[in-house]
Design a protein around this motif. Sequence first.
Motif, short mmCIF file in Angstrom:
data_model
loop_
_atom_site.label_atom_id
_atom_site.label_comp_id
_atom_site.label_asym_id
_atom_site.label_seq_id
_atom_site.Cartn_x
_atom_site.Cartn_y
_atom_site.Cartn_z
N SER A 2 0.84 -1.18 0.00
CA SER A 2 0.00 0.00 0.00
C SER A 2 0.88 1.24 0.00
O SER A 2 1.57 1.53 0.98
CB SER A 2 -0.89 0.00 1.24
N ARG A 4 -0.21 4.19 0.03
CA ARG A 4 -0.86 5.08 1.00
C ARG A 4 -0.28 4.88 2.40
O ARG A 4 0.14 5.82 3.06
CB ARG A 4 -2.36 4.77 0.96
N HIS A 5 -0.26 3.64 2.85
CA HIS A 5 0.23 3.36 4.19
C HIS A 5 1.75 3.51 4.28
O HIS A 5 2.27 3.90 5.33
CB HIS A 5 -0.23 1.98 4.63
N LEU A 8 2.35 7.16 4.84
CA LEU A 8 2.00 7.51 6.22
C LEU A 8 3.10 7.06 7.18
O LEU A 8 3.49 7.80 8.09
CB LEU A 8 0.66 6.87 6.62
N ALA A 9 3.62 5.86 6.98
CA ALA A 9 4.68 5.33 7.84
C ALA A 9 5.93 6.20 7.78
O ALA A 9 6.57 6.46 8.80
CB ALA A 9 5.00 3.89 7.46
N LEU A 47 -4.64 11.52 0.60
CA LEU A 47 -4.45 11.49 2.05
C LEU A 47 -4.84 12.83 2.68
O LEU A 47 -5.43 12.86 3.76
CB LEU A 47 -2.99 11.15 2.39
N GLU A 75 -4.93 5.74 11.36
CA GLU A 75 -5.01 4.87 10.18
C GLU A 75 -3.78 3.97 10.10
O GLU A 75 -3.90 2.77 9.82
CB GLU A 75 -5.13 5.72 8.91
N LEU A 76 -2.62 4.53 10.36
CA LEU A 76 -1.38 3.77 10.31
C LEU A 76 -1.37 2.69 11.40
O LEU A 76 -1.01 1.54 11.14
CB LEU A 76 -0.18 4.70 10.47
N TRP A 79 -3.53 -0.11 10.36
CA TRP A 79 -2.87 -0.90 9.31
C TRP A 79 -1.90 -1.89 9.94
O TRP A 79 -1.86 -3.06 9.56
CB TRP A 79 -2.17 0.04 8.34
N TYR A 80 -1.10 -1.41 10.89
CA TYR A 80 -0.14 -2.31 11.55
C TYR A 80 -0.84 -3.38 12.38
O TYR A 80 -0.35 -4.49 12.52
CB TYR A 80 0.80 -1.52 12.46
#
Length: 190
Positions: A2, A4-5, A8-9, A47, A75-76, A79-80
Motif C-alpha cells: 500500500s 498510501r500506508h 503515512l509510515a 491522504l 489509520e497507520l 494498518w499495523y
Amino acid sequence: MSIRHGLLALLVAGPRYGSRLRADFEARTGGTWPLNIGQVYTTLGRLERDGMVAQDDVDAAGRTLYALTDAGRAELRAWYDHPVQRTGPPRDELAIKLVMALGTDGVDVREVVETQRRHVTRALHEHVRQRAEALAGVPEHPERMARLLVLEQLVFHAEAEVRWLDHCEARLLRFVHEEEEPPARKQPEV
C-alpha cells in the motif's frame, strides 16, 4: 504494498516533501518497488483530502512539506494492527497464460512452462546473489534490514514459482500421457 500506508509510515519521522518521500520509500524497500512521482503526489492529495496528512510548511527550496495528522496516525496504527487480507486469488498473468495456452492450437504449454522456469531461475539466482551481498554487511540499520527482508521475500517467491512450475510440468505430462493412451477396451464377461 500500500503506497498510501507506506507514505503515512514515512511521515511518522516528521514532515517531508513528495520527492523526499519517494526517495525514502525506495530506499526503505531496497529499490524493489520504484514509485512514480505522480503516484506520490496523487496519493498525498488523497491522504490530504481524507484528513490523514496536512500541508505543514514550505522548505527553503519552496517545496511543500506534508505532515501526519492524528487521523493519519490512527489509520497507520490500524494498518499495523490488522493482517493483510488475501481475499480471492490474485490475477496472476502466468497462471492465465498457462490456462489459455492449454486450449490454443500451435502452443506447446510445456515450452511456455520451461521458458518461465528459465526466467524465474535467473531471477532467483540474482536475488540470492543480492541477498548474499546484503548479508555480508551487518544489517544494523533499518534500511539495510528492510532491504534484506525484501530480498528474502523475492527469493521465497521465486522458489515457490519454480516449485509450482515443476508441479505444472508434471501435471501436464500426466495429462498428455492420458490423452495419448487409447481407451481401455472393456473385457467380455465370462
